[in-house]
Design a protein around this motif. Structure first.
Motif, PDB file in Angstrom:
ATOM      1  N   HIS A 107       1.493  -1.128  17.953  1.00 50.22           N
ATOM      2  CA  HIS A 107       2.228  -0.267  17.047  1.00 50.22           C
ATOM      3  C   HIS A 107       2.688  -1.085  15.843  1.00 50.22           C
ATOM      4  N   THR A 114       3.629   1.601   8.345  1.00 50.33           N
ATOM      5  CA  THR A 114       4.564   2.367   9.184  1.00 50.33           C
ATOM      6  C   THR A 114       4.798   3.777   8.638  1.00 50.33           C
ATOM      7  N   LEU A 115       4.392   4.019   7.396  1.00 49.49           N
ATOM      8  CA  LEU A 115       4.559   5.344   6.792  1.00 49.49           C
ATOM      9  C   LEU A 115       3.480   6.326   7.241  1.00 49.49           C
ATOM     10  N   ILE A 116       2.421   5.818   7.866  1.00 52.15           N
ATOM     11  CA  ILE A 116       1.350   6.689   8.352  1.00 52.15           C
ATOM     12  C   ILE A 116       1.839   7.391   9.618  1.00 52.15           C
ATOM     13  N   PRO A 117       1.786   8.713   9.667  1.00 55.05           N
ATOM     14  CA  PRO A 117       2.257   9.424  10.855  1.00 55.05           C
ATOM     15  C   PRO A 117       1.493   8.976  12.116  1.00 55.05           C
ATOM     16  N   THR A 118       2.224   8.899  13.221  1.00 52.89           N
ATOM     17  CA  THR A 118       1.655   8.456  14.495  1.00 52.89           C
ATOM     18  C   THR A 118       0.422   9.277  14.870  1.00 52.89           C
ATOM     19  N   GLN A 119       0.444  10.581  14.600  1.00 56.21           N
ATOM     20  CA  GLN A 119      -0.675  11.455  14.953  1.00 56.21           C
ATOM     21  C   GLN A 119      -1.960  11.052  14.229  1.00 56.21           C
TER      22      GLN A 119
END
Length: 148
Positions: A107, A114-119
């Protein structure tokens, strides 16, 4: 957090021999293009692999540092590739029926990534990490002589 796992037809010791060989890192980590140096003491916590990521001429020099190492069980790394960011990667190994079950968790912890959505990020990391584990498996399995 992206989690990828694989059964590797090798012992946990053979898998950790590859995981803890800092000079082999660019051979199996997708995106790593070369190793510039490995700190004496690697893979003990606080020691680093100095690597480059990307493709020439767009190479980024950075480092991966050991956060935690439990021989033949766990290796946790702080991975960096600035300016994209920084993350944590954990490799956890267990023996199952004479082969190594390896789980890779990753992660992002800092930076623009870190701004990229987890999905969106997790499926991309999963594909990348599946290839990383495939490469690691080929190296580890090549260390073990085939049964007679």
């Amino acid at each position: 957090m992206s989690e990828t796992e694989r059964l590797i037809n090798a012992s946990v010791a053979d898998v950790f021999a590859v995981l803890t060989d800092g000079w082999s890192y660019a051979s199996w980590v997708v995106g790593a293009s070369r190793i510039r140096d490995v700190d004496p003491g690697w893979p003990e916590p606080g020691h680093s692999i100095h690597h480059s990521v990307g493709v020439w001429p767009l190479l980024i020099d950075d480092a991966t540092t050991v956060l935690r190492h439990e021989p033949l069980r766990l290796l946790e790394l702080k991975v960096r590739a600035w300016p994209t960011g920084e993350g944590k990667v954990e490799f956890e190994a267990t023996e199952e029926d004479g082969v190594c079950h390896l789980v890779m968790r990753e992660h992002m912890t800092k930076g623009p990534a870190t701004l990229i959505p987890t999905q969106i990020a997790d499926p991309i990391l999963h594909v990348r990490n599946a290839e990383t584990l495939q490469r690691l498996a080929l190296l580890a399995e090549g260390r073990t002589p085939p049964p007679n």
